[in-house]
Design an enzyme around this catalytic site. Structure first.
Site: not given
Length: 478
Positions: A118, A148, A221
């Site tokens: 993402h 992911d 992230s």
């Protein structure tokens, strides 16, 4: 004399405290050496993407208001927080350039980089900034949205790399450390402990997440999670938040999962994972009692897809899967993790509970389809009703309904009149295929089974509602 005795006891107590109370320095780890060695291999990842601009009073002109959001699991950074650049000239008024920030880490000296899918999804350009502030344009090798994970490649030689570890060796309570770029602050270091292992999150069936209390925020992230040996044992991926910021619940993708994905992306550009072709649900206390289990455990099969691996292997609706090979299935979420890691074409042994006894099945695992299979919608009926003990009227499924829903039998609820049916939330249009572990192929068999239901014990019923199957439990009073 009293003064001397008092001094003696004070001195003795102080000595005992020093002997038996560990110092704070001895209890807390020193991360300095770890950070000095590992930080150079942690990178900042920025992306650029051309998107359709909003217009009018609702146009986006800055950071979104994150306060008051519902308590949901969200992708980190909400695809990062887009920072628009004002369009120049009238001809560019319909588009704008969005930027996002994230983290990653180098796993090979020739420039392979791991991050989250993402972080780089839909990006037109990906820039990797190294610890020495140099910037490299990255090529996207491949992505796997289901886990992911994304693999990037930059041109380089003798690049600093991280040391890779195994998350299976982690223990709950163990110290861990994260390095990343929260809100764009490069190489920020935060620490905490492992809160839990094997967490299952909504819409993430193939990742047994590592839960920590390490402070993670937008921009972390895709960054690495280290153990005290300086080994990367996870990729920081998600947080649980009500405000958009850190609330003590952070989740990382285990390194074994990430490496399996990256190896497949590198070798063939896609990820193949095992697939049974079943829909499952959790086994609670009442369901365990109704299926003859000593305790709640396993994965209850509520749907078997036609011609799938489970169908060919004779797995049936109502089976409770207790073991896969030597691995116990404690929670239903354990099964997708284990099956997904199996190479398609491999034969596995399943131990299931069926009709109160254990049964061994050997099933050849298939390959998970690239797109989730759609489920057929159930149709309601307006035919005449049948009486039964449960407070509802049911009718046979038509030939067309059976074909549409891929069923051999079953009944559809025409009317809920009260009683147990109303208490457990049944609705007109719901389709019942099993009652008290018995297959229901017609309204006649339903009525017969309902009349024989015992009192004051947990009973189960399999219900299809809008294509989704689940088992529910209830009890009948005398």
């Amino acid at each position: 004399m009293l003064h001397k005795k008092t001094s003696f006891w004070v001195s003795a107590c102080m000595t005992l405290m020093l002997l038996f109370m560990p110092s704070a320095q001895a209890q807390l780890p020193d991360f300095t050496a770890l950070v000095e060695k590992a930080a150079p291999a942690v990178v900042n990842i920025s992306t650029r993407q051309t998107v359709q601009a909003q217009s009018g009073p609702g146009a986006f002109h800055g950071l979104p208001d994150l306060e008051g959001l519902p308590p949901i699991f969200r992708e980190f950074f909400e695809r990062s927080i887009p920072m628009p650049r004002a369009p120049q000239g009238r001809n560019k008024g319909r588009q704008r350039e969005a930027q996002s920030l994230g983290s990653g880490f180098i796993i090979s000296e020739d420039g392979y980089v791991l991050t989250n899918n993402h972080v780089i999804a839909d990006a037109d350009e990906i820039i990797v900034r190294l610890a020495d502030r140099s910037e490299l344009v990255a090529k996207l090798v491949g992505t796997d949205p289901r886990t992911d994970v994304a693999l990037l490649k930059v041109d380089g030689k003798n690049l600093p790399t991280v040391k890779l570890g195994k998350s299976k060796d982690l223990k709950v309570g163990e110290w861990v450390l994260a390095i990343g770029s929260p809100f764009g602050f490069d190489h920020s270091v935060t620490s905490g402990i492992v809160s839990a292992k094997g967490r299952n999150l909504p819409n993430d069936n193939y990742v047994p997440f590592i839960q920590t209390d390490v402070a993670i925020n937008p921009g972390n992230s895709g960054g690495p999670l280290f153990n005290l040996k300086g080994e990367v044992i996870g990729i920081n991926s998600q947080i649980f938040t009500r405000s958009g910021g850190f609330m003590g619940l952070s989740f990382a993708i285990p390194m074994e999962v990430a490496l399996n994905v990256s190896d497949q992306l590198k070798s063939k550009g896609k990820v193949d994972r095992g697939w049974l072709g079943v829909v499952i649900q959790e086994v609670n206390k009442d369901l365990a009692e109704s299926f003859g289990l000593d305790k709640p455990a396993g994965a209850l099969v509520v749907q078997v897809l036609e011609d799938g691996p489970a169908d060919k292997g004779k797995l049936e609706v109502g089976d409770v899967i207790l073991h896969m090979n030597d691995h116990p299935i404690v929670m239903s979420a354990d099964l997708p993790h284990l099956i997904g890691a199996v190479k398609p074409g491999t034969t596995v042994n399943l131990v299931v509970m069926r009709d109160g006894s254990r049964k061994n099945l050997r099933i050849k695992v298939g390959s998970l389809p690239s797109e989730d299979e759609g489920q057929e919608m159930a149709s309601t009926s307006t035919a005449s009703s049948k009486d039964n003990r449960l407070g509802m009227s049911v009718i046979d499924l038509t030939v067309e309904q059976k074909k549409t829903m891929d069923l051999q039998g079953g009944v559809v609820i025409q009317e809920v009149q009260g009683g147990v049916a109303a208490m457990i939330g049944l609705r007109p249009g719901d389709v019942i295929t099993h009652l008290n572990n018995q297959v229901i192929d017609s309204a006649k068999s339903f009525t017969k089974t309902a009349k024989a239901l015992p009192n004051n014990r947990s009973l189960s019923m399999r219900v299809l509602r809008q294509g989704r199957a689940s088992f529910i439990t209830f009890k009948l009073a005398k």
